[in-house]
Design a protein around this motif. Structure first.
Motif, PDB file in Angstrom:
ATOM      1  N   UNK A 319       0.859  -1.191   0.000  1.00  0.00           N
ATOM      2  CA  UNK A 319       0.000   0.000   0.000  1.00  0.00           C
ATOM      3  C   UNK A 319       0.896   1.242   0.000  1.00  0.00           C
ATOM      4  N   UNK A 320       0.999   1.878  -1.169  1.00  0.00           N
ATOM      5  CA  UNK A 320       1.827   3.078  -1.297  1.00  0.00           C
ATOM      6  C   UNK A 320       0.974   4.323  -1.446  1.00  0.00           C
ATOM      7  N   UNK A 321      -0.291   4.112  -1.730  1.00  0.00           N
ATOM      8  CA  UNK A 321      -1.256   5.200  -1.893  1.00  0.00           C
ATOM      9  C   UNK A 321      -2.608   4.663  -1.434  1.00  0.00           C
ATOM     10  N   UNK A 322      -3.485   5.570  -1.034  1.00  0.00           N
ATOM     11  CA  UNK A 322      -4.823   5.147  -0.619  1.00  0.00           C
ATOM     12  C   UNK A 322      -5.545   4.424  -1.770  1.00  0.00           C
ATOM     13  N   UNK A 323      -5.130   4.708  -3.017  1.00  0.00           N
ATOM     14  CA  UNK A 323      -5.791   4.048  -4.148  1.00  0.00           C
ATOM     15  C   UNK A 323      -5.541   2.533  -4.152  1.00  0.00           C
ATOM     16  N   UNK A 324      -4.494   2.078  -3.451  1.00  0.00           N
ATOM     17  CA  UNK A 324      -4.226   0.640  -3.392  1.00  0.00           C
ATOM     18  C   UNK A 324      -5.291  -0.122  -2.599  1.00  0.00           C
ATOM     19  N   UNK A 325      -6.169   0.628  -1.902  1.00  0.00           N
ATOM     20  CA  UNK A 325      -7.292  -0.038  -1.210  1.00  0.00           C
ATOM     21  C   UNK A 325      -8.191  -0.777  -2.195  1.00  0.00           C
ATOM     22  N   UNK A 326      -8.159  -0.371  -3.464  1.00  0.00           N
ATOM     23  CA  UNK A 326      -8.942  -1.083  -4.475  1.00  0.00           C
ATOM     24  C   UNK A 326      -8.606  -2.571  -4.510  1.00  0.00           C
ATOM     25  N   UNK A 327      -7.356  -2.917  -4.140  1.00  0.00           N
ATOM     26  CA  UNK A 327      -6.940  -4.326  -4.177  1.00  0.00           C
ATOM     27  C   UNK A 327      -7.696  -5.191  -3.174  1.00  0.00           C
ATOM     28  N   UNK A 328      -8.250  -4.530  -2.141  1.00  0.00           N
ATOM     29  CA  UNK A 328      -9.013  -5.279  -1.133  1.00  0.00           C
ATOM     30  C   UNK A 328     -10.153  -6.053  -1.793  1.00  0.00           C
ATOM     31  N   UNK A 329     -10.688  -5.480  -2.874  1.00  0.00           N
ATOM     32  CA  UNK A 329     -11.778  -6.129  -3.606  1.00  0.00           C
ATOM     33  C   UNK A 329     -11.339  -7.496  -4.139  1.00  0.00           C
ATOM     34  N   UNK A 330     -10.202  -7.544  -4.843  1.00  0.00           N
ATOM     35  CA  UNK A 330      -9.774  -8.833  -5.405  1.00  0.00           C
ATOM     36  C   UNK A 330      -9.319  -9.810  -4.308  1.00  0.00           C
TER      37      UNK A 330
END
Ligand SMILES: [Zn+2]
Length: 362
Positions: A319-330
């Protein structure tokens, strides 16, 4: 990109107390902090408005955060000059300074303050049609010290405040928080009564066990834990016990899993342990713990806390950016979560609760 609701970001504290411009891109903001050494997380930020948009965040709880609890507690390990005031007027003024940040961002077109159910419905509908790029923000207070007394809650409610966590670290004027123990104060009980009357949300995150127990009994309204992980998985008094999770589930509450590394994995020493070996998968462990206890996915969600006094030095390594939270979905998908469950965890559960704490009209 999956739409996401984040139940805990200290956006205005970053602007008012850290002099950060959240309208910049992440690389611009981190570059602007080059050489700054006042806090450990300079140049390690993960949250700005453009990154939040890329994270799919269309709604979040934005905090007002300042403390002026009993003087003794400020001499303890968690004391910090960017948060603590020796006078109550100091914390009151800091709360208003942070409120001014949200108002400014709204004038700039970055955010939309969500004050009523009409605001909420309009915002959710526009975001679903992708015709709105503003981030909806519902105001919450982390530690209630900026409220000078329970009767003053009416004023804060008129200013847009819709939820409160009565304490942060140490004792507030209202309750015991993280790292201490103690009951609600007389003013704390008075505050909960006023919150009930105004139909505001109670955020139990940071309440010590005794204060939380009393709050569960006294408060009849909407209740949640905005950024809170499992004590069974990672033992610490800052975490929720299974009994507390059960009580939240019983009250139709929601628990937002936080991304702070020490809350995700046992044995993390702040300032010493590095993120190698810790991944977002550990977040799924905490989400799954809540879902297994509930027997469904209706009570787990995300409250990232990603700008709450730490950066990539204290997040999962992927997690380098808050946008990496999208990975929680997969990652949830890989653990066998259904599409409808993932949607509940990403947005549905918070939407269900947040609407309840908004007045019908002003
Ligand atoms: Zn917090």
């Amino acid at each position: 990109m999956r739409p996401l609701v984040d139940a805990h970001l200290d956006l205005a504290w970053n602007a008012a107390a850290h002099d950060r411009d959240l309208c910049l891109s992440l690389s611009e903001m981190n570059a602007a902090e080059e050489g700054m050494t006042d806090v450990s997380y300079r140049e390690h930020a993960t949250v700005t408005f453009p990154e939040m948009r890329e994270a799919g965040i269309f709604l979040c709880l934005g905090t007002l955060l300042a403390r002026s609890g009993p003087a003794l507690s400020r001499k303890l390990a968690y004391s910090r000059t960017d948060l603590d005031y020796t006078t109550r007027i100091g914390s009151y003024a800091a709360g208003y300074a942070q409120l001014a940040c949200y108002r400014w961002w709204e004038q700039q077109g970055e955010i939309r303050l969500i004050l009523t159910q009409q605001d909420f419905d309009k915002h959710v509908a526009e975001c679903a049609k992708k015709s709105c790029h503003k981030i909806g923000i519902i105001l919450s207070m982390e530690g209630a010290d900026p409220i000078l007394n329970p009767d003053q809650l009416e004023e804060w409610h008129q200013q847009g405040l819709r939820a409160i966590g009565p304490a942060h670290y140490g004792h507030s004027h209202y309750a015991g928080g993280t790292a201490v123990d103690g009951p609600l104060t007389a003013d704390g009980r008075g505050l909960l009564k006023q919150m009930d009357r105004l139909k505001m949300g109670l955020d139990v995150t940071h309440l010590c066990d005794r204060s939380m127990e009393e709050a569960f009994e006294l408060f009849g309204g909407t209740i949640w834990a905005s950024h809170h992980n499992s004590r069974t998985l990672v033992p610490n008094d800052r975490q929720l016990s299974d009994d507390q999770i059960q009580k939240l589930i019983h009250r139709d509450g929601v628990i937002g899993t936080a991304c702070d590394a020490w809350m995700l994995r046992s044995g993390w020493t702040i300032g010493k342990t590095t993120p190698e070996g810790l991944t977002l998968d550990s977040m799924i462990d905490h989400i799954d713990h809540v879902c297994q206890m509930a027997g469904n996915a209706d009570h787990a969600a995300i409250g990232s806390d990603l700008d709450g006094g730490f950066g990539t030095e204290q997040t999962p390594s992927d997690l380098k950016s808050i946008k990496d939270l999208q990975r929680v979905s997969e990652l949830l998908d890989q653990r066998g979560y259904k599409e409808s469950d993932i949607e509940q965890i990403f947005s549905g559960n918070w939407l269900r609760l947040f609407r309840k704490v908004l007045p019908n009209a002003l």
